[in-house]
Design an enzyme around this catalytic site. Structure first.
Site, PDB file in Angstrom:
ATOM      1  N   GLN A 100      21.692 114.881   6.708  1.00 35.65           N
ATOM      2  CA  GLN A 100      23.081 115.263   6.135  1.00 35.65           C
ATOM      3  C   GLN A 100      23.290 114.455   5.262  1.00 35.65           C
ATOM      4  OE1 GLN A 100      25.766 116.521   8.787  1.00 35.65           O
ATOM      5  NE2 GLN A 100      25.028 115.228   9.414  1.00 35.65           N
ATOM      6  N   ASP A 103      22.801 111.187  -1.225  1.00 35.17           N
ATOM      7  CA  ASP A 103      22.324 110.226  -2.046  1.00 35.17           C
ATOM      8  C   ASP A 103      21.275 109.382  -1.706  1.00 35.17           C
ATOM      9  OD1 ASP A 103      22.019 108.493   0.704  1.00 35.17           O
ATOM     10  OD2 ASP A 103      24.158 108.329   1.472  1.00 35.17           O
ATOM     11  N   HIS A 118      21.025 119.377   3.911  1.00 39.65           N
ATOM     12  CA  HIS A 118      22.131 119.323   2.571  1.00 39.65           C
ATOM     13  C   HIS A 118      21.350 119.266   1.199  1.00 39.65           C
ATOM     14  CE1 HIS A 118      25.579 119.652   6.395  1.00 39.65           C
ATOM     15  NE2 HIS A 118      24.276 120.262   6.252  1.00 39.65           N
ATOM     16  N   CYS A 126      17.899 125.551 -10.888  1.00 41.49           N
ATOM     17  CA  CYS A 126      18.113 126.191 -12.453  1.00 41.49           C
ATOM     18  C   CYS A 126      18.370 127.167 -11.378  1.00 41.49           C
ATOM     19  CB  CYS A 126      16.969 126.629 -12.960  1.00 41.49           C
ATOM     20  SG  CYS A 126      17.032 127.920 -14.235  1.00 41.49           S
ATOM     21  N   CYS A 147      19.259 124.206 -17.933  1.00 44.36           N
ATOM     22  CA  CYS A 147      17.521 124.055 -17.738  1.00 44.36           C
ATOM     23  C   CYS A 147      16.691 124.414 -19.534  1.00 44.36           C
ATOM     24  CB  CYS A 147      17.799 125.678 -17.271  1.00 44.36           C
ATOM     25  SG  CYS A 147      15.850 125.586 -16.824  1.00 44.36           S
ATOM     26  N   GLY A 186      26.063 107.845  13.085  1.00 48.05           N
ATOM     27  CA  GLY A 186      27.320 108.425  12.057  1.00 48.05           C
ATOM     28  C   GLY A 186      27.561 109.564  10.998  1.00 48.05           C
ATOM     29  N   SER A 188      30.026 112.692  11.755  1.00 43.95           N
ATOM     30  CA  SER A 188      31.171 113.492  12.728  1.00 43.95           C
ATOM     31  C   SER A 188      30.846 113.770  13.068  1.00 43.95           C
ATOM     32  CB  SER A 188      32.495 113.845  11.914  1.00 43.95           C
ATOM     33  OG  SER A 188      32.200 114.628  10.810  1.00 43.95           O
ATOM     34  N   GLU A 214      33.520 105.563  15.936  1.00 47.32           N
ATOM     35  CA  GLU A 214      34.615 106.607  16.841  1.00 47.32           C
ATOM     36  C   GLU A 214      33.796 107.288  17.670  1.00 47.32           C
ATOM     37  OE1 GLU A 214      36.044 109.598  12.870  1.00 47.32           O
ATOM     38  OE2 GLU A 214      37.253 107.412  13.152  1.00 47.32           O
TER      39      GLU A 214
HETATM   40  C1  BJW Z   1      29.945 105.862  10.999  1.00 45.25           C
HETATM   41  C2  BJW Z   1      30.279 104.258  10.103  1.00 45.25           C
HETATM   42  C3  BJW Z   1      29.277 102.920  10.019  1.00 45.25           C
HETATM   43  C4  BJW Z   1      31.874 105.716   9.531  1.00 45.25           C
HETATM   44  N1  BJW Z   1      28.521 103.426  11.359  1.00 45.25           N
HETATM   45  N2  BJW Z   1      29.690 105.084  11.744  1.00 45.25           N
HETATM   46  C5  BJW Z   1      29.881 127.140  13.646  1.00 45.25           C
HETATM   47  C6  BJW Z   1      30.603 126.992  13.740  1.00 45.25           C
HETATM   48  C7  BJW Z   1      31.934 126.637  12.801  1.00 45.25           C
HETATM   49  C8  BJW Z   1      31.989 126.508  11.594  1.00 45.25           C
HETATM   50  C9  BJW Z   1      30.428 126.667  10.920  1.00 45.25           C
HETATM   51  C10 BJW Z   1      29.489 127.254  11.904  1.00 45.25           C
HETATM   52  N3  BJW Z   1      28.551 127.264  11.618  1.00 45.25           N
HETATM   53  C11 BJW Z   1      28.079 126.879  10.149  1.00 45.25           C
HETATM   54  C12 BJW Z   1      29.718 127.021   9.826  1.00 45.25           C
HETATM   55  C13 BJW Z   1      29.935 126.774   8.173  1.00 45.25           C
HETATM   56  C14 BJW Z   1      30.110 125.476   7.671  1.00 45.25           C
HETATM   57  C15 BJW Z   1      30.699 124.813   9.421  1.00 45.25           C
HETATM   58  O1  BJW Z   1      30.403 124.020   9.402  1.00 45.25           O
HETATM   59  N4  BJW Z   1      31.598 124.270   9.132  1.00 45.25           N
HETATM   60  C16 BJW Z   1      32.595 123.522   9.679  1.00 45.25           C
HETATM   61  C17 BJW Z   1      33.203 122.180   8.651  1.00 45.25           C
HETATM   62  C18 BJW Z   1      33.869 124.496  10.221  1.00 45.25           C
HETATM   63  N5  BJW Z   1      28.627 125.098   7.501  1.00 45.25           N
HETATM   64  C19 BJW Z   1      28.281 125.868   6.379  1.00 45.25           C
HETATM   65  O2  BJW Z   1      29.079 126.334   5.750  1.00 45.25           O
HETATM   66  C20 BJW Z   1      27.202 125.677   6.253  1.00 45.25           C
HETATM   67  N6  BJW Z   1      26.042 126.599   6.324  1.00 45.25           N
HETATM   68  C21 BJW Z   1      25.785 128.037   6.869  1.00 45.25           C
HETATM   69  O3  BJW Z   1      26.012 127.924   7.903  1.00 45.25           O
HETATM   70  O4  BJW Z   1      25.030 128.861   6.318  1.00 45.25           O
HETATM   71  C22 BJW Z   1      25.284 129.949   7.371  1.00 45.25           C
HETATM   72  C23 BJW Z   1      24.697 131.164   6.065  1.00 45.25           C
HETATM   73  C24 BJW Z   1      23.254 131.390   6.709  1.00 45.25           C
HETATM   74  C25 BJW Z   1      22.767 132.877   5.731  1.00 45.25           C
HETATM   75  C26 BJW Z   1      23.159 132.877   4.622  1.00 45.25           C
HETATM   76  C27 BJW Z   1      24.224 132.498   4.079  1.00 45.25           C
HETATM   77  C28 BJW Z   1      24.962 130.964   4.960  1.00 45.25           C
HETATM   78  C29 BJW Z   1      26.258 124.884   5.080  1.00 45.25           C
HETATM   79  C30 BJW Z   1      27.128 123.158   5.217  1.00 45.25           C
HETATM   80  C31 BJW Z   1      26.827 122.240   4.253  1.00 45.25           C
HETATM   81  C32 BJW Z   1      28.226 121.223   4.086  1.00 45.25           C
HETATM   82  N7  BJW Z   1      27.586 120.269   3.184  1.00 45.25           N
HETATM   83  C33 BJW Z   1      28.803 119.431   2.540  1.00 45.25           C
HETATM   84  C34 BJW Z   1      28.946 119.254   1.132  1.00 45.25           C
HETATM   85  C35 BJW Z   1      27.987 118.448   0.610  1.00 45.25           C
HETATM   86  C36 BJW Z   1      28.432 118.466  -0.745  1.00 45.25           C
HETATM   87  C37 BJW Z   1      28.248 116.921  -1.534  1.00 45.25           C
HETATM   88  O5  BJW Z   1      27.666 116.532  -0.183  1.00 45.25           O
HETATM   89  O6  BJW Z   1      28.741 117.249  -2.236  1.00 45.25           O
HETATM   90  O7  BJW Z   1      27.955 118.664   3.394  1.00 45.25           O
HETATM   91  S1  BJW Z   1      30.397 118.906   3.732  1.00 45.25           S
HETATM   92  C38 BJW Z   1      29.540 117.253   4.046  1.00 45.25           C
HETATM   93  O8  BJW Z   1      29.752 117.435   5.828  1.00 45.25           O
HETATM   94  C39 BJW Z   1      28.190 117.085   3.332  1.00 45.25           C
HETATM   95  C40 BJW Z   1      28.339 116.140   4.849  1.00 45.25           C
HETATM   96  O9  BJW Z   1      26.387 116.264   4.569  1.00 45.25           O
HETATM   97  C41 BJW Z   1      28.164 117.053   5.517  1.00 45.25           C
HETATM   98  C42 BJW Z   1      28.501 116.120   6.997  1.00 45.25           C
HETATM   99  O10 BJW Z   1      29.583 115.387   7.304  1.00 45.25           O
HETATM  100  P1  BJW Z   1      28.835 113.664   8.095  1.00 45.25           P
HETATM  101  O11 BJW Z   1      27.770 113.353   7.279  1.00 45.25           O
HETATM  102  O12 BJW Z   1      29.012 114.189   9.107  1.00 45.25           O
HETATM  103  O13 BJW Z   1      29.929 113.190   7.928  1.00 45.25           O
HETATM  104  P2  BJW Z   1      31.601 112.446   6.974  1.00 45.25           P
HETATM  105  O14 BJW Z   1      32.399 112.321   6.258  1.00 45.25           O
HETATM  106  O15 BJW Z   1      32.368 113.873   8.465  1.00 45.25           O
HETATM  107  O16 BJW Z   1      31.762 111.551   8.970  1.00 45.25           O
HETATM  108  C43 BJW Z   1      31.204 110.471   8.892  1.00 45.25           C
HETATM  109  C44 BJW Z   1      31.389 109.950  10.565  1.00 45.25           C
HETATM  110  O17 BJW Z   1      30.825 108.572  10.299  1.00 45.25           O
HETATM  111  C45 BJW Z   1      32.427 109.563  10.978  1.00 45.25           C
HETATM  112  O18 BJW Z   1      32.161 109.658  12.467  1.00 45.25           O
HETATM  113  C46 BJW Z   1      32.612 107.818  10.969  1.00 45.25           C
HETATM  114  O19 BJW Z   1      33.311 107.432  12.148  1.00 45.25           O
HETATM  115  C47 BJW Z   1      31.163 107.512  10.911  1.00 45.25           C
HETATM  116  N8  BJW Z   1      30.847 106.052  10.794  1.00 45.25           N
HETATM  117  N9  BJW Z   1      31.352 104.064   9.051  1.00 45.25           N
HETATM  118  C48 BJW Z   1      28.914 104.217  12.156  1.00 45.25           C
HETATM  119  N10 BJW Z   1      29.473 102.019   9.624  1.00 45.25           N
END
Ligand code: BJW
Length: 239
Positions: A100, A103, A118, A126, A147, A186, A188, A214
């Site tokens: 996901q 970077d 992602h 563009c 662009c 890593g 959530s 966690e």
């Molecule tokens: C460590 C550590 C160490 C720390 N060692 N561990 C079903 C149910 C509910 C909602 C939805 C659903 N389906 C879709 C949705 C909506 C939405 C969604 O999921 N919302 C929920 C939040 C409620 N999903 C979407 O909108 C997605 N699109 C979609 O489903 O489209 C449907 C569609 C179909 C057809 C046409 C149109 C639409 C898109 C999701 C895009 C997510 N984008 C982001 C932002 C990008 C921005 C950017 O980077 O600039 O991506 S959100 C953000 O969260 C980012 C990440 O990739 C993503 C996941 O986060 P991640 O990687 O898990 O990080 P954290 O910070 O949350 O967790 C870090 C973890 O690491 C923690 O657990 C720590 O404990 C741990 N940790 N240090 C090991 N050293």
């Protein structure tokens, strides 16, 4: 048997392996996570920066945020967790790294069998032609970038409410369905559809290992939860 040994044993017997990573894997390189202490969403509102509506409203603001993040990430090196995953690609007959993270640190560590769910912060797209271009300039100037066709460029990132690239998502789904072992590190496990992949793999018969500092919503369904840092535990799995 200690949990780490159960995980090592499952991996030793596996041929098809998938790793699913999130922001926590890059945390030890210095990249901020999204949620939790010090996470980006503590200081910034997701809906003001990471949605197509936010970009339509104020492309300059959104680009300033991405430019700031690009400047932060640019000097950061991959950590031992990234390197261990690159080593797994060489070790297993079939391997896919589903990330996901945007970077680019997995690629920097040498991973090539990679599904970037992602997008990637080092690519622009563009808004008119859809053309993807790698762009590593830091800082980016002018903001927002355009662009050669005159249209706005956007970061090649999947924002909330946007569909993931269907081909990339399908490759992740297929690999999870076929996997003997899936390592979820890593993340959530709250953002869908990525958060559904571990359950999909488990239902299809995979042995699922979670690595996190966690517990997460996925912790109850995995076969082994390893509590700790991915930069230590991922290399430890290969010992
Ligand atoms: C460590 C550590 C160490 C720390 N060692 N561990 C079903 C149910 C509910 C909602 C939805 C659903 N389906 C879709 C949705 C909506 C939405 C969604 O999921 N919302 C929920 C939040 C409620 N999903 C979407 O909108 C997605 N699109 C979609 O489903 O489209 C449907 C569609 C179909 C057809 C046409 C149109 C639409 C898109 C999701 C895009 C997510 N984008 C982001 C932002 C990008 C921005 C950017 O980077 O600039 O991506 S959100 C953000 O969260 C980012 C990440 O990739 C993503 C996941 O986060 P991640 O990687 O898990 O990080 P954290 O910070 O949350 O967790 C870090 C973890 O690491 C923690 O657990 C720590 O404990 C741990 N940790 N240090 C090991 N050293």
């Amino acid at each position: 048997m200690p949990e780490i040994d159960r995980a090592r044993k499952a991996l030793a017997a596996a041929r098809r392996v998938v790793a699913l990573t999130g922001a926590g894997v890059s945390a030890e390189s210095g990249v901020p996570t999204f949620r939790g202490e010090g996470g980006l969403w503590r200081n910034f509102r997701a809906e003001e920066l990471a949605t197509p509506e936010a970009f339509a409203r104020d492309p300059r603001l959104v680009w300033e945020w991405y430019d700031w993040r690009r400047q932060k990430i640019a000097p950061l090196p991959p950590n031992p967790g990234h390197h261990a995953l690159a080593a797994m690609e060489r070790r297993f007959g079939e391997f896919l790294l589903v990330t996901q993270n945007v970077d680019g640190l997995h690629r920097a560590a040498g991973s090539a069998k990679l599904a970037e769910l992602h997008g990637n912060i080092w690519f622009t797209r563009c808004t008119k032609e859809g053309t993807l271009r790698e762009n590593r300039a830091v800082p980016l100037s002018p903001l927002p970038p355009r662009c050669s066709c005159g249209a706005l460029l956007r970061p090649h990132i999947v924002w909330f409410g946007e569909a993931l690239d269907p081909g990339v998502l399908q490759s992740a789904v297929d690999a999870c369905r076929a996997a003997d072992v899936v390592i979820v590190a890593g993340t959530s496990s709250v953002v869908y559809p990525a958060a559904g992949l571990a359950a999909l793999a488990k239902e299809a018969g995979a042995f699922v290992i979670e690595i996190n500092i966690e517990e997460t919503p996925a912790s109850g369904m995995v076969d082994v939860h390893l509590s700790g840092r991915s930069g230590e535990l991922l290399p430890g799995l290969l010992e």
